[in-house]
Design a protein around this motif. Structure first.
Motif, mmCIF file in Angstrom:
data_model
loop_
_atom_site.group_PDB
_atom_site.id
_atom_site.type_symbol
_atom_site.label_atom_id
_atom_site.label_comp_id
_atom_site.label_asym_id
_atom_site.label_seq_id
_atom_site.Cartn_x
_atom_site.Cartn_y
_atom_site.Cartn_z
ATOM 1 N N LYS A 79 0.840 -1.211 0.000
ATOM 2 C CA LYS A 79 0.000 0.000 0.000
ATOM 3 C C LYS A 79 0.864 1.246 0.000
ATOM 4 O O LYS A 79 0.603 2.201 -0.727
ATOM 5 C CB LYS A 79 -0.907 0.017 1.244
ATOM 6 C CG LYS A 79 -2.277 -0.468 1.019
ATOM 7 C CD LYS A 79 -3.112 -0.225 2.272
ATOM 8 C CE LYS A 79 -4.488 -0.778 2.117
ATOM 9 N NZ LYS A 79 -5.277 -0.639 3.318
ATOM 10 N N LYS A 80 1.884 1.225 0.842
ATOM 11 C CA LYS A 80 2.773 2.386 0.960
ATOM 12 C C LYS A 80 3.509 2.621 -0.358
ATOM 13 O O LYS A 80 3.615 3.753 -0.819
ATOM 14 C CB LYS A 80 3.776 2.171 2.099
ATOM 15 C CG LYS A 80 4.608 3.384 2.412
ATOM 16 C CD LYS A 80 5.486 3.151 3.617
ATOM 17 C CE LYS A 80 6.295 4.406 3.899
ATOM 18 N NZ LYS A 80 7.173 4.219 5.039
ATOM 19 N N LYS A 105 2.512 1.791 -3.290
ATOM 20 C CA LYS A 105 1.529 2.257 -4.276
ATOM 21 C C LYS A 105 1.251 3.744 -4.091
ATOM 22 O O LYS A 105 1.092 4.488 -5.059
ATOM 23 C CB LYS A 105 0.235 1.453 -4.129
ATOM 24 C CG LYS A 105 -0.770 1.711 -5.210
ATOM 25 C CD LYS A 105 -1.986 0.806 -5.043
ATOM 26 C CE LYS A 105 -2.988 1.059 -6.138
ATOM 27 N NZ LYS A 105 -4.182 0.242 -5.964
ATOM 28 N N GLU A 106 1.196 4.190 -2.828
ATOM 29 C CA GLU A 106 0.937 5.608 -2.548
ATOM 30 C C GLU A 106 2.121 6.483 -2.951
ATOM 31 O O GLU A 106 1.954 7.626 -3.337
ATOM 32 C CB GLU A 106 0.641 5.806 -1.061
ATOM 33 C CG GLU A 106 -0.688 5.228 -0.642
ATOM 34 C CD GLU A 106 -0.883 5.212 0.858
ATOM 35 O OE1 GLU A 106 0.025 5.633 1.604
ATOM 36 O OE2 GLU A 106 -1.954 4.763 1.300
ATOM 37 N N GLU A 107 3.337 5.941 -2.865
ATOM 38 C CA GLU A 107 4.535 6.724 -3.174
ATOM 39 C C GLU A 107 4.793 6.859 -4.663
ATOM 40 O O GLU A 107 5.495 7.764 -5.086
ATOM 41 C CB GLU A 107 5.752 6.094 -2.487
ATOM 42 C CG GLU A 107 5.714 6.263 -0.982
ATOM 43 C CD GLU A 107 6.877 5.558 -0.299
ATOM 44 O OE1 GLU A 107 7.679 4.886 -0.974
ATOM 45 O OE2 GLU A 107 6.967 5.665 0.940
ATOM 46 N N PRO A 117 4.281 8.198 -8.108
ATOM 47 C CA PRO A 117 3.527 9.346 -8.611
ATOM 48 C C PRO A 117 2.651 8.928 -9.787
ATOM 49 O O PRO A 117 3.018 8.061 -10.576
ATOM 50 C CB PRO A 117 4.610 10.334 -9.053
ATOM 51 C CG PRO A 117 5.820 9.504 -9.284
ATOM 52 C CD PRO A 117 5.707 8.305 -8.387
ATOM 53 N N SER A 118 1.490 9.564 -9.858
ATOM 54 C CA SER A 118 0.598 9.281 -10.982
ATOM 55 C C SER A 118 1.138 9.988 -12.210
ATOM 56 O O SER A 118 2.031 10.820 -12.139
ATOM 57 C CB SER A 118 -0.821 9.751 -10.661
ATOM 58 O OG SER A 118 -0.844 11.156 -10.562
ATOM 59 N N GLU A 131 1.068 13.828 -11.936
ATOM 60 C CA GLU A 131 2.096 14.434 -11.090
ATOM 61 C C GLU A 131 3.444 14.460 -11.805
ATOM 62 O O GLU A 131 4.165 15.433 -11.746
ATOM 63 C CB GLU A 131 2.225 13.645 -9.774
ATOM 64 C CG GLU A 131 1.040 13.812 -8.853
ATOM 65 C CD GLU A 131 1.155 12.930 -7.629
ATOM 66 O OE1 GLU A 131 2.247 12.393 -7.349
ATOM 67 O OE2 GLU A 131 0.135 12.752 -6.950
#
Length: 190
Positions: A173-174, A176-178, A180-181, A184
């Motif tokens: 999860k972490k 995936k959050e880090e 950038p899309s 961004e």
């Protein structure tokens, strides 16, 4: 906690027997308006009467049920459930196939040891009958410590495996959050 009832949801369709019981209840109320209906007795009498009816007599109630089903379908076509209530609240969460298998109970270790011998003794038994026999034998076991020890060890195994699994899920999860899309990374390159 049970889900909240939506008062705007259409009432369910009656089946032919329910239509019959409703008609019987209305007739009884007309004939005996002062009597209180005892549901258990009333439903027994309705069931006996329904069983003794011929198909020709039941046709009337089948027609009522068909009309009510059409009503229900019409009303459901225009029904929009409240936001956040798309389906049944009883849906199960999908199990992650990578999650560790749950710990077995003492009874399941006992079953694992004796299931094959019961199958050999009674080859004609189906799964349910084997389970009943295992249950009977489990009740007669006086010293269950062997199986309880196996269950305790399996519980420790499960807890360790779950801790490792949860760490992996949290790390994924972490990560995936880090990442950038695309939006961004485009903004950073400008």
């Amino acid at each position: 906690m049970p889900p909240k009832r939506d008062n705007n949801k259409p009432k369910g369709a009656l089946n032919s027997y329910a239509a019959f019981v409703q008609v019987c209840r209305d007739e009884h109320k007309r004939k005996h308006p002062e009597d209180q209906i005892v549901f258990a007795e009333f439903s027994k009498k309705c069931a006996e009467r329904w069983r003794s009816m011929k198909d020709k007599e039941k046709k009337r109630f089948e027609d009522i049920a068909a009309k009510d089903k059409a009503r229900y379908q019409r009303e459901m076509a225009g029904y929009i459930p409240p936001a956040g209530e798309g389906g049944s609240s009883r849906k199960r969460q999908k199990k992650d196939p990578n999650a560790p298998k749950r710990a077995l109970s003492a009874f399941f270790f006992f079953c694992g040891e004796f299931r094959a011998s019961i199958k050999a003794e009674h080859p004609d038994y189906n799964v349910g009958e084997i389970a009943k026999e295992l249950g009977k034998r489990w009740e007669k076991v006086t010293d269950k410590s062997k199986y309880e020890g196996q269950a305790a060890a399996d519980k420790v195994r499960y807890e360790k495996a779950m801790a490792a699994y949860n760490k992996g899920v949290a790390a994924a999860k972490k990560a995936k959050e880090e990442v950038p899309s695309d939006d961004e990374s485009d903004a950073e390159s400008d």
